[in-house]
Design an enzyme around this catalytic site. Sequence first.
Site, PDB file in Angstrom:
ATOM      1  N   LYS A 118       0.937  -1.252   0.067  1.00  0.00           N
ATOM      2  CA  LYS A 118       0.078   0.002  -0.041  1.00  0.00           C
ATOM      3  C   LYS A 118       0.963   1.370   0.048  1.00  0.00           C
ATOM      4  O   LYS A 118       0.508   2.137  -0.470  1.00  0.00           O
ATOM      5  CB  LYS A 118      -0.855  -0.044   1.115  1.00  0.00           C
ATOM      6  CG  LYS A 118      -2.122  -1.034   0.953  1.00  0.00           C
ATOM      7  CD  LYS A 118      -3.396  -0.692   1.875  1.00  0.00           C
ATOM      8  CE  LYS A 118      -4.209  -1.584   1.540  1.00  0.00           C
ATOM      9  NZ  LYS A 118      -5.493  -1.480   2.533  1.00  0.00           N
ATOM     10  N   LYS A 200      -4.289 -11.326  -8.560  1.00  0.00           N
ATOM     11  CA  LYS A 200      -5.377 -11.469  -7.858  1.00  0.00           C
ATOM     12  C   LYS A 200      -6.448 -10.638  -8.335  1.00  0.00           C
ATOM     13  O   LYS A 200      -6.167  -9.448  -8.737  1.00  0.00           O
ATOM     14  CB  LYS A 200      -5.197 -11.105  -6.445  1.00  0.00           C
ATOM     15  CG  LYS A 200      -6.166 -11.598  -5.420  1.00  0.00           C
ATOM     16  CD  LYS A 200      -5.886 -11.120  -4.020  1.00  0.00           C
ATOM     17  CE  LYS A 200      -6.988 -10.958  -3.186  1.00  0.00           C
ATOM     18  NZ  LYS A 200      -7.032 -10.336  -2.087  1.00  0.00           N
ATOM     19  N   LYS A 203     -10.458  -5.320  -6.123  1.00  0.00           N
ATOM     20  CA  LYS A 203     -11.513  -4.318  -6.066  1.00  0.00           C
ATOM     21  C   LYS A 203     -11.355  -3.069  -7.116  1.00  0.00           C
ATOM     22  O   LYS A 203     -12.230  -2.420  -7.398  1.00  0.00           O
ATOM     23  CB  LYS A 203     -11.937  -3.676  -4.748  1.00  0.00           C
ATOM     24  CG  LYS A 203     -12.337  -4.711  -3.836  1.00  0.00           C
ATOM     25  CD  LYS A 203     -12.525  -3.977  -2.609  1.00  0.00           C
ATOM     26  CE  LYS A 203     -12.663  -4.715  -1.302  1.00  0.00           C
ATOM     27  NZ  LYS A 203     -12.968  -4.076   0.053  1.00  0.00           N
TER      28      LYS A 203
END
Length: 336
Positions: A118, A200, A203
């Site tokens: 992040k 992966k 979202k």
Amino acid sequence: MENNEVIKKKIFSGVQPSGKLTIGNYLGSIKNWKEFEESYDCIYCVVDLHAITVRQDPAELRRRTYETLALYIASGLDPEKNTLFVQSHVPAHAELSWVLNCYAMHGELNRMTQFKDKSKKYASNINAGLFTYPVLMASDILLYQTNLVPVGIDQMQHIELTRDIANRFNQVYGETFAIPEGFIPKAGAKVMSLAEPEKKMSKSDTNTNASVYILDNRDDIIRKFKRAVTDSDTVVRRAEGKDGINNLMTIYTAFTGKTDAEIEKEFEGLGYGHFKLAVGETVADALAPVKTEFDRLMADKAYLEGVMKDGSSRASYLARKTLSKVYRKVGFTQPK
Ligand code: TRP
């Protein structure tokens, strides 16, 4: 308590009200939670405090908080049987988090891969909350004397840290927290992107064909599956190097319960186009009732607010018990 009354083990998990939830989130978490309903005491949280570690639009955060709760219920979780609540409605989460910050080491937080990822992704906003995110997550879990935490594989490192913090605290002050275990559901544990099946499903993917959202409409779902990236082989079978097909098989299994062998037999001699359409239709059929129920719930804010209120009062009661124990053990005084 009656002798024959069984003390149920506790389950806790949470979903951030940020971004649109994908079928990866659904299969990896919410869909599996229903089966715990009878045999465990289940507590599921909408973790809005976690969400603001990344900049959020306030109106959108508010809407997504309702949406995430509605999705829990639309996916079959009964608010009578499960405690469903919003994290910021129970102040003990933030309070315990402060205390546990003092029992989590800078070095161990620095090793968290999610923090490293992040920090790269949000390089202009590497705030302290992003760094201590796992401590808040540990607080969520430890406040409820949780035994089992169903999560995706990417959260396992945070569960390990939670155990370390709990053990450290227990060692200094005596038994205070139950030591939780992570649990990764087998079916659909990792759903990959339809556009880049070695990544992966996320979202926040900007490629509109990469992720299938729980609330996508039928045509979009089928279109995305039809466009799913596969390989130059033509046989539907699970094998190394066939990431796209392997992923579609995983998704198909998660929604139908069919084994690899059954899938291979079902599509023998039929080619990829046929298989992709079948997966798309299966997913669309399975999600249709979820979406209908979701729309109905979102039109009934008063009901959702009732669930929030009831859930947070049940959660607060349990959380307060642990928090007062912690405050007492570390030596805080209590107003008389
Ligand atoms: N960090 C989790 C995620 O992003 C969400 C979460 C917050 C959570 N608190 C939790 C999950 C406690 C399980 C238990 O997926």
